[in-house]
Design a protein around this motif. Structure first.
Motif, PDB file in Angstrom:
ATOM      1  N   ASP A 160       0.789  -1.232   0.000  1.00 25.38           N
ATOM      2  CA  ASP A 160       0.000   0.000   0.000  1.00 25.38           C
ATOM      3  C   ASP A 160       0.820   1.279   0.000  1.00 25.38           C
ATOM      4  OD1 ASP A 160      -2.532  -1.236  -0.040  1.00 25.38           O
ATOM      5  OD2 ASP A 160      -2.379  -1.653   2.096  1.00 25.38           O
ATOM      6  N   ARG A 161       2.029   1.226   0.500  1.00 25.61           N
ATOM      7  CA  ARG A 161       2.848   2.438   0.592  1.00 25.61           C
ATOM      8  C   ARG A 161       4.314   2.082   0.374  1.00 25.61           C
ATOM      9  NH1 ARG A 161      -1.481   4.541   0.128  1.00 25.61           N
ATOM     10  NH2 ARG A 161      -2.366   6.166   1.392  1.00 25.61           N
ATOM     11  N   GLY A 162       5.137   3.127   0.201  1.00 25.43           N
ATOM     12  CA  GLY A 162       6.527   2.917  -0.165  1.00 25.43           C
ATOM     13  C   GLY A 162       7.555   3.143   0.921  1.00 25.43           C
ATOM     14  N   SER A 163       7.133   3.282   2.169  1.00 24.51           N
ATOM     15  CA  SER A 163       8.095   3.392   3.274  1.00 24.51           C
ATOM     16  C   SER A 163       7.545   2.634   4.475  1.00 24.51           C
ATOM     17  CB  SER A 163       8.342   4.860   3.655  1.00 24.51           C
ATOM     18  OG  SER A 163       7.233   5.385   4.376  1.00 24.51           O
ATOM     19  N   SER A 164       8.438   2.249   5.367  1.00 19.65           N
ATOM     20  CA  SER A 164       8.028   1.517   6.575  1.00 19.65           C
ATOM     21  C   SER A 164       7.047   2.327   7.408  1.00 19.65           C
ATOM     22  CB  SER A 164       9.260   1.155   7.417  1.00 19.65           C
ATOM     23  OG  SER A 164      10.139   0.357   6.659  1.00 19.65           O
ATOM     24  N   GLU A 165       7.288   3.632   7.490  1.00 20.30           N
ATOM     25  CA  GLU A 165       6.409   4.506   8.273  1.00 20.30           C
ATOM     26  C   GLU A 165       5.014   4.567   7.667  1.00 20.30           C
ATOM     27  OE1 GLU A 165       9.465   5.493   7.088  1.00 20.30           O
ATOM     28  OE2 GLU A 165      10.523   5.154   8.987  1.00 20.30           O
ATOM     29  N   GLU A 166       4.935   4.678   6.342  1.00 25.05           N
ATOM     30  CA  GLU A 166       3.639   4.745   5.673  1.00 25.05           C
ATOM     31  C   GLU A 166       2.902   3.409   5.749  1.00 25.05           C
ATOM     32  OE1 GLU A 166       4.482   8.094   2.249  1.00 25.05           O
ATOM     33  OE2 GLU A 166       5.144   6.037   1.891  1.00 25.05           O
ATOM     34  N   ILE A 167       3.642   2.303   5.670  1.00 23.27           N
ATOM     35  CA  ILE A 167       3.030   0.975   5.831  1.00 23.27           C
ATOM     36  C   ILE A 167       2.404   0.873   7.218  1.00 23.27           C
ATOM     37  CG2 ILE A 167       3.516  -1.494   6.066  1.00 23.27           C
ATOM     38  CD1 ILE A 167       5.638  -1.120   3.822  1.00 23.27           C
ATOM     39  N   ALA A 168       3.132   1.319   8.241  1.00 20.76           N
ATOM     40  CA  ALA A 168       2.607   1.283   9.602  1.00 20.76           C
ATOM     41  C   ALA A 168       1.345   2.128   9.727  1.00 20.76           C
ATOM     42  CB  ALA A 168       3.672   1.765  10.593  1.00 20.76           C
ATOM     43  N   GLU A 169       1.335   3.271   9.074  1.00 20.15           N
ATOM     44  CA  GLU A 169       0.178   4.171   9.135  1.00 20.15           C
ATOM     45  C   GLU A 169      -1.058   3.570   8.466  1.00 20.15           C
ATOM     46  OE1 GLU A 169      -1.032   8.424   7.131  1.00 20.15           O
ATOM     47  OE2 GLU A 169       1.031   8.167   7.829  1.00 20.15           O
ATOM     48  N   VAL A 170      -0.904   2.976   7.287  1.00 20.83           N
ATOM     49  CA  VAL A 170      -2.044   2.469   6.520  1.00 20.83           C
ATOM     50  C   VAL A 170      -2.465   1.072   6.953  1.00 20.83           C
ATOM     51  CG1 VAL A 170      -2.814   1.784   4.205  1.00 20.83           C
ATOM     52  CG2 VAL A 170      -1.528   3.898   4.520  1.00 20.83           C
ATOM     53  N   ASN A 171      -1.493   0.207   7.248  1.00 16.38           N
ATOM     54  CA  ASN A 171      -1.799  -1.192   7.550  1.00 16.38           C
ATOM     55  C   ASN A 171      -1.785  -1.526   9.036  1.00 16.38           C
ATOM     56  OD1 ASN A 171       0.229  -1.526   4.751  1.00 16.38           O
ATOM     57  ND2 ASN A 171      -1.944  -1.973   4.670  1.00 16.38           N
ATOM     58  N   SER A 172      -1.480  -0.545   9.876  1.00 11.79           N
ATOM     59  CA  SER A 172      -1.458  -0.725  11.338  1.00 11.79           C
ATOM     60  C   SER A 172      -0.553  -1.881  11.742  1.00 11.79           C
ATOM     61  CB  SER A 172      -2.874  -0.932  11.877  1.00 11.79           C
ATOM     62  OG  SER A 172      -3.709   0.137  11.514  1.00 11.79           O
ATOM     63  N   ILE A 173       0.619  -1.943  11.112  1.00  9.78           N
ATOM     64  CA  ILE A 173       1.567  -3.009  11.396  1.00  9.78           C
ATOM     65  C   ILE A 173       2.983  -2.446  11.242  1.00  9.78           C
ATOM     66  CG2 ILE A 173       1.605  -3.867   9.009  1.00  9.78           C
ATOM     67  CD1 ILE A 173       1.650  -6.204  11.956  1.00  9.78           C
ATOM     68  N   ALA A 174       3.851  -2.813  12.161  1.00 12.99           N
ATOM     69  CA  ALA A 174       5.259  -2.441  12.036  1.00 12.99           C
ATOM     70  C   ALA A 174       5.918  -3.479  11.131  1.00 12.99           C
ATOM     71  CB  ALA A 174       5.928  -2.402  13.409  1.00 12.99           C
ATOM     72  N   TRP A 175       6.041  -3.125   9.863  1.00 12.69           N
ATOM     73  CA  TRP A 175       6.585  -4.054   8.866  1.00 12.69           C
ATOM     74  C   TRP A 175       7.562  -3.295   7.996  1.00 12.69           C
ATOM     75  CZ3 TRP A 175       4.799  -6.381   3.767  1.00 12.69           C
ATOM     76  CH2 TRP A 175       5.226  -7.705   3.649  1.00 12.69           C
ATOM     77  N   PRO A 176       8.849  -3.561   8.162  1.00  9.49           N
ATOM     78  CA  PRO A 176       9.845  -2.828   7.377  1.00  9.49           C
ATOM     79  C   PRO A 176       9.673  -3.043   5.871  1.00  9.49           C
ATOM     80  CG  PRO A 176      10.882  -4.112   9.135  1.00  9.49           C
ATOM     81  CD  PRO A 176       9.446  -4.524   9.070  1.00  9.49           C
ATOM     82  N   LEU A 177       9.828  -1.990   5.111  1.00  8.98           N
ATOM     83  CA  LEU A 177       9.717  -2.073   3.664  1.00  8.98           C
ATOM     84  C   LEU A 177      10.686  -3.119   3.111  1.00  8.98           C
ATOM     85  CD1 LEU A 177       8.512  -1.068   1.011  1.00  8.98           C
ATOM     86  CD2 LEU A 177      10.288   0.709   0.986  1.00  8.98           C
ATOM     87  N   GLU A 178      11.858  -3.235   3.701  1.00  9.63           N
ATOM     88  CA  GLU A 178      12.845  -4.212   3.247  1.00  9.63           C
ATOM     89  C   GLU A 178      12.314  -5.644   3.350  1.00  9.63           C
ATOM     90  OE1 GLU A 178      14.372  -0.450   4.372  1.00  9.63           O
ATOM     91  OE2 GLU A 178      13.454  -1.909   5.706  1.00  9.63           O
ATOM     92  N   ARG A 179      11.558  -5.918   4.394  1.00  8.14           N
ATOM     93  CA  ARG A 179      10.973  -7.253   4.541  1.00  8.14           C
ATOM     94  C   ARG A 179       9.896  -7.492   3.479  1.00  8.14           C
ATOM     95  NH1 ARG A 179       8.125  -9.901   9.814  1.00  8.14           N
ATOM     96  NH2 ARG A 179       7.707 -11.892   8.863  1.00  8.14           N
ATOM     97  N   ALA A 180       9.098  -6.475   3.203  1.00  8.83           N
ATOM     98  CA  ALA A 180       8.069  -6.592   2.158  1.00  8.83           C
ATOM     99  C   ALA A 180       8.742  -6.889   0.821  1.00  8.83           C
ATOM    100  CB  ALA A 180       7.263  -5.304   2.069  1.00  8.83           C
ATOM    101  N   VAL A 181       9.812  -6.178   0.510  1.00  7.57           N
ATOM    102  CA  VAL A 181      10.518  -6.389  -0.750  1.00  7.57           C
ATOM    103  C   VAL A 181      11.128  -7.793  -0.788  1.00  7.57           C
ATOM    104  CG1 VAL A 181      12.487  -5.621  -2.151  1.00  7.57           C
ATOM    105  CG2 VAL A 181      10.924  -3.941  -1.170  1.00  7.57           C
ATOM    106  N   ALA A 182      11.735  -8.231   0.309  1.00  8.18           N
ATOM    107  CA  ALA A 182      12.330  -9.575   0.366  1.00  8.18           C
ATOM    108  C   ALA A 182      11.262 -10.643   0.148  1.00  8.18           C
ATOM    109  CB  ALA A 182      13.030  -9.790   1.706  1.00  8.18           C
ATOM    110  N   ASN A 183      10.089 -10.490   0.759  1.00 10.44           N
ATOM    111  CA  ASN A 183       9.013 -11.470   0.571  1.00 10.44           C
ATOM    112  C   ASN A 183       8.470 -11.431  -0.860  1.00 10.44           C
ATOM    113  OD1 ASN A 183       9.277 -12.410   3.151  1.00 10.44           O
ATOM    114  ND2 ASN A 183       7.264 -11.755   3.845  1.00 10.44           N
ATOM    115  N   LEU A 184       8.419 -10.249  -1.434  1.00 13.25           N
ATOM    116  CA  LEU A 184       7.949 -10.115  -2.814  1.00 13.25           C
ATOM    117  C   LEU A 184       8.904 -10.805  -3.788  1.00 13.25           C
ATOM    118  CD1 LEU A 184       5.925  -8.936  -4.819  1.00 13.25           C
ATOM    119  CD2 LEU A 184       7.210  -6.798  -4.747  1.00 13.25           C
ATOM    120  N   GLU A 185      10.172 -10.759  -3.492  1.00 13.03           N
ATOM    121  CA  GLU A 185      11.177 -11.360  -4.361  1.00 13.03           C
ATOM    122  C   GLU A 185      11.224 -12.884  -4.258  1.00 13.03           C
ATOM    123  OE1 GLU A 185      14.690  -9.195  -3.190  1.00 13.03           O
ATOM    124  OE2 GLU A 185      14.324  -7.649  -4.706  1.00 13.03           O
ATOM    125  N   ARG A 186      10.577 -13.462  -3.288  1.00 15.17           N
ATOM    126  CA  ARG A 186      10.636 -14.919  -3.086  1.00 15.17           C
ATOM    127  C   ARG A 186      10.047 -15.628  -4.228  1.00 15.17           C
ATOM    128  NH1 ARG A 186      12.578 -16.222   1.845  1.00 15.17           N
ATOM    129  NH2 ARG A 186      12.561 -14.537   3.303  1.00 15.17           N
TER     130      ARG A 186
END
Length: 186
Positions: A160-186
């Protein structure tokens, strides 16, 4: 009658499957809901699930899921009920619903059961997974995704968003963008 603006999962009377008229898929989509308790590991600001709670799904009754899916597909393929009433063709089967499907321990077994039923019914529609991507690092989830790919299906990964802070704001979860990218690359 199915409507694009109403994805009521209870209308079909099943626990695990439901028909919707999907804008994204372009016709009748049969949803497979592995979160009948309306629990999710995220709480997105735009979520439309009534009474959403944080958590994971209960144990999944795979026999019941298969029986329900077979019954709904028989109705749609016969041109009765939801599919015919909507005037649209069956365009996919999608793991989606009231929470994150890949949180279910039974996710790979559920994918296998759905694939087997699709083959038995000679269905030539995509099998899709709509996911927040948070469990894509799990070996069982990866096995399920390989089955979806072997069926000619797709994974719809939301970001939903392009930074860890924005992900936390929109998805109500502390999820680093780097982890999202790593999971997407799997």
């Amino acid at each position: 009658m199915l409507r694009i603006d109403d994805h009521n999962r209870a209308e079909a009377g099943f626990t695990y499957v439901y028909p919707v008229l999907s804008r994204r898929a372009g016709g009748v989509s049969v949803g497979v809901n592995l979160n009948p308790n309306s629990a999710c590991n995220w709480a997105c600001l735009y979520c439309q699930v009534d009474n959403l709670q944080r958590g994971g799904p209960p144990p999944i009754d795979l026999q019941q899921l298969t029986t329900e899916l077979d019954s709904l597909l028989a109705t749609i393929q016969a041109g009765n009920g939801s599919g015919a009433a909507a005037g649209a063709a069956l365009v996919d089967i999608a793991f989606s619903g009231n929470g994150e499907s890949t949180a279910a321990a039974e996710f790979p077994a559920a994918v296998q059961a759905v694939c087997a039923l699709m083959q038995r019914r000679a269905l030539q529609v995509p099998l899709r997974l709509i996911t927040n991507g948070s469990f894509l690092h799990r070996p069982g989830v990866q096995a399920g995704i390989r089955q979806i790919a072997a069926q000619g299906g797709e994974v719809w990964f939301k970001l939903d968003r392009g930074s860890s802070e924005e992900i936390a704001e929109v998805n109500s979860i502390a999820w680093p963008l780097e982890r999202a990218v790593a999971n997407l690359e799997r």
